[in-house]
Scaffold this motif. Structure first.
Motif, PDB file in Angstrom:
ATOM      1  N   GLU A 115      78.810  45.892  42.364  1.00 52.84           N
ATOM      2  CA  GLU A 115      79.875  45.855  41.313  1.00 52.84           C
ATOM      3  C   GLU A 115      79.825  44.618  40.413  1.00 52.84           C
ATOM      4  N   SER A 116      79.305  43.500  40.598  1.00 57.48           N
ATOM      5  CA  SER A 116      79.186  42.444  39.619  1.00 57.48           C
ATOM      6  C   SER A 116      78.189  42.690  38.632  1.00 57.48           C
ATOM      7  N   GLY A 117      77.090  43.549  39.089  1.00 57.85           N
ATOM      8  CA  GLY A 117      75.914  43.747  38.158  1.00 57.85           C
ATOM      9  C   GLY A 117      76.399  44.796  36.943  1.00 57.85           C
ATOM     10  N   ILE A 118      77.355  45.643  37.497  1.00 56.09           N
ATOM     11  CA  ILE A 118      77.812  46.942  36.738  1.00 56.09           C
ATOM     12  C   ILE A 118      78.787  46.195  35.705  1.00 56.09           C
ATOM     13  N   LYS A 119      79.519  45.084  36.121  1.00 59.30           N
ATOM     14  CA  LYS A 119      80.628  44.576  35.057  1.00 59.30           C
ATOM     15  C   LYS A 119      79.868  44.021  33.942  1.00 59.30           C
ATOM     16  N   LYS A 120      78.823  43.044  34.466  1.00 57.95           N
ATOM     17  CA  LYS A 120      77.991  42.301  33.277  1.00 57.95           C
ATOM     18  C   LYS A 120      77.260  43.281  32.373  1.00 57.95           C
ATOM     19  N   GLU A 121      76.690  44.286  32.930  1.00 54.25           N
ATOM     20  CA  GLU A 121      75.833  45.441  32.102  1.00 54.25           C
ATOM     21  C   GLU A 121      76.888  45.925  31.135  1.00 54.25           C
ATOM     22  N   ARG A 122      78.067  46.444  31.634  1.00 56.14           N
ATOM     23  CA  ARG A 122      79.100  46.885  30.664  1.00 56.14           C
ATOM     24  C   ARG A 122      79.421  46.316  29.607  1.00 56.14           C
ATOM     25  N   GLU A 123      79.533  44.638  29.778  1.00 57.06           N
ATOM     26  CA  GLU A 123      80.127  43.875  28.974  1.00 57.06           C
ATOM     27  C   GLU A 123      78.577  43.809  27.604  1.00 57.06           C
ATOM     28  N   LYS A 124      77.384  43.546  28.424  1.00 59.64           N
ATOM     29  CA  LYS A 124      75.941  43.483  27.517  1.00 59.64           C
ATOM     30  C   LYS A 124      75.884  44.690  26.604  1.00 59.64           C
ATOM     31  N   ILE A 125      76.126  45.913  26.993  1.00 57.77           N
ATOM     32  CA  ILE A 125      75.875  47.069  26.180  1.00 57.77           C
ATOM     33  C   ILE A 125      76.994  47.764  25.674  1.00 57.77           C
ATOM     34  N   ASP A 126      78.081  47.052  25.572  1.00 60.88           N
ATOM     35  CA  ASP A 126      79.118  48.018  25.002  1.00 60.88           C
ATOM     36  C   ASP A 126      79.093  48.275  23.557  1.00 60.88           C
ATOM     37  N   PHE A 127      78.229  47.253  22.600  1.00 60.53           N
ATOM     38  CA  PHE A 127      77.965  47.574  21.479  1.00 60.53           C
ATOM     39  C   PHE A 127      77.042  48.894  21.103  1.00 60.53           C
ATOM     40  N   LEU A 128      76.393  49.187  22.188  1.00 61.62           N
ATOM     41  CA  LEU A 128      75.870  50.346  21.976  1.00 61.62           C
ATOM     42  C   LEU A 128      76.691  51.548  22.130  1.00 61.62           C
TER      43      LEU A 128
END
Length: 291
Positions: A115-128
């Protein structure tokens, strides 16, 4: 040259999508280091090039260099290099389930929770995701349904409005679907279950459909539901929604809800080819009546 950047959440189906695009005649490259992207585009967009269709897979595995992608895309915009961004997404619960089933480790989870990894990923690729021309939510898509959506966009070149709609029937006795966005109760209609010759049949059978839909209340409800959904769908798109689950329930999910789900699906699909459509009868086999 048609150049597609395939990206999105880890576990949402990027590898499967690239394989499908390859079968469609696309030259596919997966996980190219971001600093090499300008060189790749230079080769692809040179006059007289042999490659007419190309797809590039990019995701969080690019690490810190992923942040450089924004400036590269801006440069491509300035130089009038045409490209499309396909973003594959899925609900967090779906991604977690997929990771548990495959026993894979999320690239950003480390030794911690998925869950923590998914949250971080969403933040990092939101610009895409904000740059995306197409957003496909694969939470409820079967492989063949994903291929049908890709065919619609990249083979048939149909207009696509980034919304996948599921019309689902269900039985209240088995619980309301957790992922339902809109829930409608049709238990106010006469129940075919209490008609002996109709009890073993379902809303997929003509006799049950006629029994349910010959009721004036059913016709009125169907008309009002059609009108409401036609109003809501474009507004959901404007709001940025990519997955819509319309759940229609009766007691057992076998007669009335199936009939109405079939009717609304048939009515709306006619004027909504730009959307993705799916019909699902969740509980139709769970309460098989004995003759």
């Amino acid at each position: 040259m048609r150049f597609v950047i395939v990206t999105g959440m880890s576990g949402a189906g990027k590898s499967t999508t690239l394989k499908m695009l390859e079968d469609m005649g696309y030259f596919c490259v997966d996980n190219l280091p971001v600093p090499l992207l300008p060189k790749l585009t230079e080769l692809l967009f040179q006059p007289g090039g042999e490659i007419a269709k190309a797809a590039l897979g990019l995701d969080i595995r690019s690490g810190q260099r992923l942040g450089e992608l924004e400036s590269i895309l801006q440069k491509m915009d300035r130089e009038k290099m045409k490209y499309e961004v396909l973003f594959l997404d899925a609900a967090d619960t779906t991604l977690i389930k997929r990771y548990k089933e495959t026993r894979r480790t999320h690239p950003l989870a480390g030794g911690g929770r998925v869950e923590s990894g998914i949250k971080k990923e969403r933040e990092k690729i939101d610009f895409l995701k904000r740059r995306a021309d197409y957003v496909l939510d694969t939470s409820r898509l079967l492989t063949r349904e994903l291929k049908a959506e890709l065919d619609k966009i990249f083979v048939d070149n149909k207009e696509y409005k980034n919304l996948y709609i599921t019309i689902m029937s269900f039985g209240f006795k088995y619980g309301i679907p957790e992922d339902a966005d809109l829930v409608f109760d049709v238990r106010f209609l006469p129940n075919p279950y209490y008609v002996d010759e109709l009890r073993p049949k379902t809303g997929n059978d003509r006799e049950v459909q006629e029994y349910v839909m010959h009721n004036e209340k059913a016709q009125t409800f169907l008309g009002m539901l059609e009108e409401m959904l036609r109003f809501l769908i474009p507004n959901y798109i404007a709001e940025g929604k990519h997955q819509l689950v319309v759940a229609i329930g009766c007691t057992g999910g076998k007669h009335r809800s199936v009939t109405l789900a079939n009717s609304i699906y048939q009515a709306l699909q006619k004027d909504g080819e730009a959307y993705g459509w799916k019909k699902e009868h969740r509980d139709i086999e769970r309460d098989t009546a004995k003759k």
